[in-house]
Design a protein around this motif. Structure first.
Motif, PDB file in Angstrom:
ATOM      1  N   LYS A 281       1.143   7.346 -20.346  1.00 13.81           N
ATOM      2  CA  LYS A 281       0.766   6.124 -19.612  1.00 13.81           C
ATOM      3  C   LYS A 281       0.044   6.451 -18.298  1.00 13.81           C
ATOM      4  O   LYS A 281       0.472   6.032 -17.210  1.00 13.81           O
ATOM      5  N   ILE A 282      -1.015   7.212 -18.438  1.00 15.02           N
ATOM      6  CA  ILE A 282      -1.772   7.618 -17.255  1.00 15.02           C
ATOM      7  C   ILE A 282      -2.659   6.456 -16.807  1.00 15.02           C
ATOM      8  O   ILE A 282      -3.288   5.799 -17.639  1.00 15.02           O
ATOM      9  N   HIS A 283      -2.705   6.229 -15.515  1.00 18.37           N
ATOM     10  CA  HIS A 283      -3.535   5.148 -14.967  1.00 18.37           C
ATOM     11  C   HIS A 283      -5.012   5.437 -15.268  1.00 18.37           C
ATOM     12  O   HIS A 283      -5.440   6.595 -15.202  1.00 18.37           O
ATOM     13  N   LEU A 284      -5.746   4.375 -15.589  1.00 17.86           N
ATOM     14  CA  LEU A 284      -7.172   4.515 -15.942  1.00 17.86           C
ATOM     15  C   LEU A 284      -7.932   5.340 -14.913  1.00 17.86           C
ATOM     16  O   LEU A 284      -8.745   6.214 -15.259  1.00 17.86           O
ATOM     17  N   ILE A 285      -7.676   5.079 -13.646  1.00 16.80           N
ATOM     18  CA  ILE A 285      -8.402   5.772 -12.578  1.00 16.80           C
ATOM     19  C   ILE A 285      -8.025   7.260 -12.551  1.00 16.80           C
ATOM     20  O   ILE A 285      -8.882   8.125 -12.403  1.00 16.80           O
ATOM     21  N   ARG A 286      -6.738   7.545 -12.737  1.00 15.98           N
ATOM     22  CA  ARG A 286      -6.311   8.948 -12.725  1.00 15.98           C
ATOM     23  C   ARG A 286      -6.829   9.665 -13.976  1.00 15.98           C
ATOM     24  O   ARG A 286      -7.242  10.828 -13.919  1.00 15.98           O
ATOM     25  N   LEU A 287      -6.811   8.942 -15.087  1.00 16.15           N
ATOM     26  CA  LEU A 287      -7.332   9.511 -16.336  1.00 16.15           C
ATOM     27  C   LEU A 287      -8.801   9.884 -16.173  1.00 16.15           C
ATOM     28  O   LEU A 287      -9.263  10.922 -16.667  1.00 16.15           O
TER      29      LEU A 287
ATOM     30  N   THR B 186      -8.728   9.097  -5.981  1.00 20.86           N
ATOM     31  CA  THR B 186      -8.254   8.359  -7.157  1.00 20.86           C
ATOM     32  C   THR B 186      -6.927   7.687  -6.843  1.00 20.86           C
ATOM     33  O   THR B 186      -6.698   6.545  -7.214  1.00 20.86           O
ATOM     34  N   LYS B 187      -6.064   8.406  -6.145  1.00 24.84           N
ATOM     35  CA  LYS B 187      -4.739   7.865  -5.791  1.00 24.84           C
ATOM     36  C   LYS B 187      -4.909   6.601  -4.934  1.00 24.84           C
ATOM     37  O   LYS B 187      -4.207   5.607  -5.139  1.00 24.84           O
ATOM     38  N   GLU B 188      -5.867   6.692  -4.007  1.00 22.10           N
ATOM     39  CA  GLU B 188      -6.141   5.568  -3.110  1.00 22.10           C
ATOM     40  C   GLU B 188      -6.541   4.313  -3.901  1.00 22.10           C
ATOM     41  O   GLU B 188      -5.978   3.232  -3.691  1.00 22.10           O
ATOM     42  N   VAL B 189      -7.471   4.490  -4.823  1.00 21.94           N
ATOM     43  CA  VAL B 189      -7.958   3.339  -5.605  1.00 21.94           C
ATOM     44  C   VAL B 189      -6.850   2.822  -6.517  1.00 21.94           C
ATOM     45  O   VAL B 189      -6.675   1.605  -6.682  1.00 21.94           O
ATOM     46  N   GLU B 190      -6.104   3.762  -7.088  1.00 20.64           N
ATOM     47  CA  GLU B 190      -4.991   3.390  -7.955  1.00 20.64           C
ATOM     48  C   GLU B 190      -3.995   2.504  -7.189  1.00 20.64           C
ATOM     49  O   GLU B 190      -3.571   1.455  -7.688  1.00 20.64           O
ATOM     50  N   THR B 191      -3.663   2.930  -5.977  1.00 19.88           N
ATOM     51  CA  THR B 191      -2.727   2.160  -5.148  1.00 19.88           C
ATOM     52  C   THR B 191      -3.309   0.791  -4.824  1.00 19.88           C
ATOM     53  O   THR B 191      -2.604  -0.229  -4.869  1.00 19.88           O
ATOM     54  N   ASP B 192      -4.598   0.755  -4.488  1.00 19.03           N
ATOM     55  CA  ASP B 192      -5.244  -0.528  -4.163  1.00 19.03           C
ATOM     56  C   ASP B 192      -5.161  -1.500  -5.338  1.00 19.03           C
ATOM     57  O   ASP B 192      -4.886  -2.692  -5.151  1.00 19.03           O
ATOM     58  N   ILE B 193      -5.419  -0.972  -6.544  1.00 17.06           N
ATOM     59  CA  ILE B 193      -5.382  -1.850  -7.725  1.00 17.06           C
ATOM     60  C   ILE B 193      -3.958  -2.368  -7.939  1.00 17.06           C
ATOM     61  O   ILE B 193      -3.754  -3.559  -8.201  1.00 17.06           O
ATOM     62  N   ASP B 194      -2.978  -1.478  -7.801  1.00 18.69           N
ATOM     63  CA  ASP B 194      -1.578  -1.908  -7.947  1.00 18.69           C
ATOM     64  C   ASP B 194      -1.226  -2.992  -6.927  1.00 18.69           C
ATOM     65  O   ASP B 194      -0.593  -3.997  -7.260  1.00 18.69           O
ATOM     66  N   LYS B 195      -1.661  -2.768  -5.687  1.00 18.85           N
ATOM     67  CA  LYS B 195      -1.369  -3.747  -4.628  1.00 18.85           C
ATOM     68  C   LYS B 195      -2.019  -5.084  -4.952  1.00 18.85           C
ATOM     69  O   LYS B 195      -1.441  -6.146  -4.733  1.00 18.85           O
TER      70      LYS B 195
ATOM     71  N   ASN C 257      -9.744  -8.952   0.664  1.00 17.94           N
ATOM     72  CA  ASN C 257     -10.053  -7.665   1.322  1.00 17.94           C
ATOM     73  C   ASN C 257      -9.830  -6.500   0.379  1.00 17.94           C
ATOM     74  O   ASN C 257     -10.645  -5.577   0.307  1.00 17.94           O
ATOM     75  N   LEU C 258      -8.706  -6.571  -0.349  1.00 11.59           N
ATOM     76  CA  LEU C 258      -8.414  -5.491  -1.304  1.00 11.59           C
ATOM     77  C   LEU C 258      -9.492  -5.405  -2.384  1.00 11.59           C
ATOM     78  O   LEU C 258      -9.928  -4.321  -2.763  1.00 11.59           O
ATOM     79  N   ARG C 259      -9.893  -6.569  -2.845  1.00  6.30           N
ATOM     80  CA  ARG C 259     -10.918  -6.630  -3.899  1.00  6.30           C
ATOM     81  C   ARG C 259     -12.203  -5.955  -3.419  1.00  6.30           C
ATOM     82  O   ARG C 259     -12.808  -5.139  -4.131  1.00  6.30           O
ATOM     83  N   ARG C 260     -12.596  -6.268  -2.180  1.00  2.00           N
ATOM     84  CA  ARG C 260     -13.819  -5.665  -1.634  1.00  2.00           C
ATOM     85  C   ARG C 260     -13.667  -4.159  -1.494  1.00  2.00           C
ATOM     86  O   ARG C 260     -14.579  -3.395  -1.777  1.00  2.00           O
ATOM     87  N   ASP C 261     -12.483  -3.745  -1.052  1.00  2.00           N
ATOM     88  CA  ASP C 261     -12.203  -2.304  -0.903  1.00  2.00           C
ATOM     89  C   ASP C 261     -12.331  -1.575  -2.237  1.00  2.00           C
ATOM     90  O   ASP C 261     -12.935  -0.504  -2.316  1.00  2.00           O
ATOM     91  N   ILE C 262     -11.717  -2.177  -3.261  1.00  4.93           N
ATOM     92  CA  ILE C 262     -11.740  -1.545  -4.592  1.00  4.93           C
ATOM     93  C   ILE C 262     -13.182  -1.402  -5.066  1.00  4.93           C
ATOM     94  O   ILE C 262     -13.601  -0.344  -5.534  1.00  4.93           O
ATOM     95  N   LYS C 263     -13.935  -2.476  -4.892  1.00  2.00           N
ATOM     96  CA  LYS C 263     -15.337  -2.492  -5.312  1.00  2.00           C
ATOM     97  C   LYS C 263     -16.110  -1.367  -4.601  1.00  2.00           C
ATOM     98  O   LYS C 263     -16.804  -0.573  -5.233  1.00  2.00           O
ATOM     99  N   TYR C 264     -15.931  -1.332  -3.286  1.00  2.00           N
ATOM    100  CA  TYR C 264     -16.646  -0.331  -2.485  1.00  2.00           C
ATOM    101  C   TYR C 264     -16.265   1.091  -2.912  1.00  2.00           C
ATOM    102  O   TYR C 264     -17.123   1.948  -3.121  1.00  2.00           O
ATOM    103  N   LYS C 265     -14.961   1.299  -3.074  1.00  2.00           N
ATOM    104  CA  LYS C 265     -14.500   2.657  -3.399  1.00  2.00           C
ATOM    105  C   LYS C 265     -14.929   3.087  -4.794  1.00  2.00           C
ATOM    106  O   LYS C 265     -15.307   4.236  -5.007  1.00  2.00           O
ATOM    107  N   LEU C 266     -14.884   2.164  -5.750  1.00  2.00           N
ATOM    108  CA  LEU C 266     -15.286   2.527  -7.118  1.00  2.00           C
ATOM    109  C   LEU C 266     -16.726   3.013  -7.141  1.00  2.00           C
ATOM    110  O   LEU C 266     -17.065   3.957  -7.843  1.00  2.00           O
ATOM    111  N   TYR C 267     -17.563   2.350  -6.337  1.00  2.00           N
ATOM    112  CA  TYR C 267     -18.977   2.741  -6.323  1.00  2.00           C
ATOM    113  C   TYR C 267     -19.230   3.947  -5.436  1.00  2.00           C
ATOM    114  O   TYR C 267     -19.927   4.883  -5.830  1.00  2.00           O
TER     115      TYR C 267
END
Lengths: 348, 216
Positions: free
Chosen positions: A156-162, B8-17, B60-70
């Motif tokens: 169950k790896i997160h998409l981003i980590r994967l 990646t950890k940062e974006v992962e946390t943002d998405i979870d939040k 704000n989180l949504r904008r952050d995620i967008k910015y970081k993904l790109y």
């Protein structure tokens, strides 16, 4: 020395063609799916192709040498040139052509021209490997894909980590694939010159000693690297984006399977290890990385029950497989005639 | 490599939040409306403010995620889908906020005989949103489960439609409500609350396509 380099130029050209074309087999899926940047791919590829060629290139090159013992450097020049022209032309058409088929076709052309008996034992070994290598890659891809799927599902790896894991793995596997490509396919680039190139041993600062063949392989490796940087981008996108709509994970599986197969057909160490335990080993034969990668893609396609394979492009590739040795043999035969009679060079 | 993994950890946390924010909005929405139906207007207004704040934080989180993904060049193959999903989920928060604001502004008179139906409708619409969040979470972590949650969203959306229908019929057939405008007002609010479940369903339609693409 200078005339030797002129004669080697066709081999270097062939190396360039191989870099332009076959490097895409290792990196195409990674670059095509935008997981690895082209520049990073090209850099890692160049380093590892050259290392593979120098360290493990001799086994498969020996087999090519046996297929056609080309005894004049003019002949070797012409054979390599004929193969290179065939590959260049097919690359221009955007077909993932195999340098292996081109060089074997060109050697057969030399055999026919010189009236030398074709070494059928070696030829059958090579032809057999052409059939066996994609099938083996398909089998590897099929099983590795299922294994990876189970692991991803269970972990169950997160998409981003994967994504991060896949990207790093693609670079690692790409490096391994490049090493295998160099080890296996340097035979196609420099194999015909091994008996005629007049290089003595070269001592580099008392640290490394390169044999004559290794110096040839180093030159070949550099030529491949130039090919990678200058011309492989387009072919990478063809492989990665057009042939099959791959997920990055599937791309990773394809490259890994293909790299393992290329390594199996190139590694003297592995061959000796298997034989020491009385296990069946793989012949050290240059196999086509194009065929292997397509085998891997089909393996994934079967694992996904045949969805998304573009059969029209597959057909074009199959056509290239048959056309490239035939074209190379004809080009080789005609070129040998011209070089001998127009330029008055010894080719036999 | 380490730098990459921290990104990646940062974006992962943002998405979870971000997904947690949607859940919080949904829960607050339910509590706020229940307060309203029970006449606790002050408590309702307090919760409405909280929803408003959460909506800004989610933006704000949504904008952050967008910015970081790109800017970090993450998930090049699935980036469009992930952003699409995040944007669509934002619509759900927007609907919740708007419905609460309509209650705050228009102050509709909810007749006692309709109160239970309104409460039930609210609970069901919120259930649809909660299942949607689970589906979205599964999209990131457990793709095989996405469809199970999506089916639950469809189920709750259908239930919401039925309760909405019953509520509207009651409003228009009852003799307790004298003015036609009040009946229409009841219908309007039933539809607004149900819109939350509709929005959850429409996000699921897209999510199911993203999930198919990921599994190929």
């Amino acid at each position: 020395m200078f005339p030797t380099l002129i004669f080697l130029s066709s081999g270097l050209f062939l190396g360039w063609s191989l870099g332009a074309n076959d490097a895409a087999n290792v990196w195409g899926t990674a670059v095509g799916t935008r997981m690895v940047r082209f520049k990073s791919a090209a850099l890692v590829c160049s380093i590892f192709v050259t290392l593979g060629a120098i360290i493990s290139g001799s086994g498969a090159a020996h087999t090519i040498g046996k297929l056609g013992a080309i005894n004049a450097i003019g002949g070797a020049f012409t054979v390599a040139l004929a193969a290179a022209l065939s590959v260049y032309w097919m690359t221009k058409l955007g077909l993932p052509v195999s340098t292996t088929q081109a060089i074997v076709g060109a050697i057969i052309g030399w055999n026919l021209y010189s009236g030398t008996q074709v070494q059928f034992d070696e030829l059958y070994k090579i032809l057999g490997s052409w059939v066996f290598s994609p099938v083996l890659t398909a089998v590897f891809a099929f099983f590795i894909f299922h294994l990876v799927k189970v692991i991803i599902r269970k972990a169950k790896i997160h998409l981003i980590r994967l994504d991060g894991l896949t990207r790093n793995s693609l670079i690692l596997v790409g490096a391994f694939g490049s090493y295998s490509l160099g080890a296996n396919n340097i035979a196609n680039v420099m194999g015909v010159f091994t008996t005629t190139a007049p290089f003595g041993e070269l001592d580099i600062g008392g640290l490394i000693t390169l044999s004559g063949a290794q110096q040839l392989f180093l030159l070949g490796g550099i030529a491949i690297s130039v090919g990678v940087f200058t011309y492989s981008k387009r072919v990478m996108y063809t492989i990665g984006s057009e042939l099959y709509k791959m997920t990055p994970v599937a791309a990773l599986v394809v490259v890994l399977s293909s790299s393992i197969v290329l390594y199996l057909f190139a590694s003297k160490g592995l061959k000796m290890f298997l034989e020491s335990y009385g296990l069946p080993s793989f012949p050290l034969v240059p196999v086509s990385s194009s065929q292997s990668i397509v085998g891997g893609v089909i393996g994934i396609g079967i694992a996904k029950k045949g969805r998304n394979i573009k059969y029209a492009i597959l057909g074009r590739i199959l056509f290239g497989w048959i056309a490239s040795p035939v074209i190379a043999a004809v080009v080789s035969f005609i070129s040998l005639f011209i070089v001998q009679n127009v330029f008055a060079q010894r080719v036999i | 490599m380490k730098l990459f993994s921290s990104k990646t950890k940062e974006v992962e946390t943002d998405i979870d939040k971000y997904l947690e924010k949607i859940e919080e909005v949904a829960m607050l929405f339910e509590l706020a409306l229940k307060d309203y139906f029970e006449g606790k207007i002050d408590r309702f207004e307090g919760k409405y403010k909280e929803i408003d704040n959460l909506e800004s934080e989610a933006d704000n989180l949504r904008r952050d995620i967008k910015y970081k993904l790109y800017s970090y060049l993450l998930i090049p193959d699935a980036r469009g889908d992930v952003l699409g999903l995040i944007e669509n989920l934002d619509n759900v928060i927007d609907v919740a906020k708007k419905v609460a604001s309509h209650f705050s502004i228009e102050m509709p008179i909810v007749f006692p005989f309709l109160r239970d139906d309104f409460i039930e409708l609210t609970e069901i619409a919120v259930k649809a949103v909660m299942e949607l969040v689970r589906a979205a979470r599964a999209f990131f972590k457990d793709i095989a489960m996405v469809n199970d949650y999506i089916n639950k969203v469809y189920f709750w959306e259908h239930e919401a439609d039925q309760v909405e229908d019953t509520l509207k019929r009651k409003a228009f057939r009852s003799t307790e409500i004298e003015k036609f405008s009040v009946r229409v007002h009841m219908r309007y609010f039933a539809e607004r609350i149900s819109l939350l479940a509709d929005e959850a369903e429409s996000v699921c339609e897209r999510l199911s396509v993203y999930a198919i693409k990921r599994s190929v």
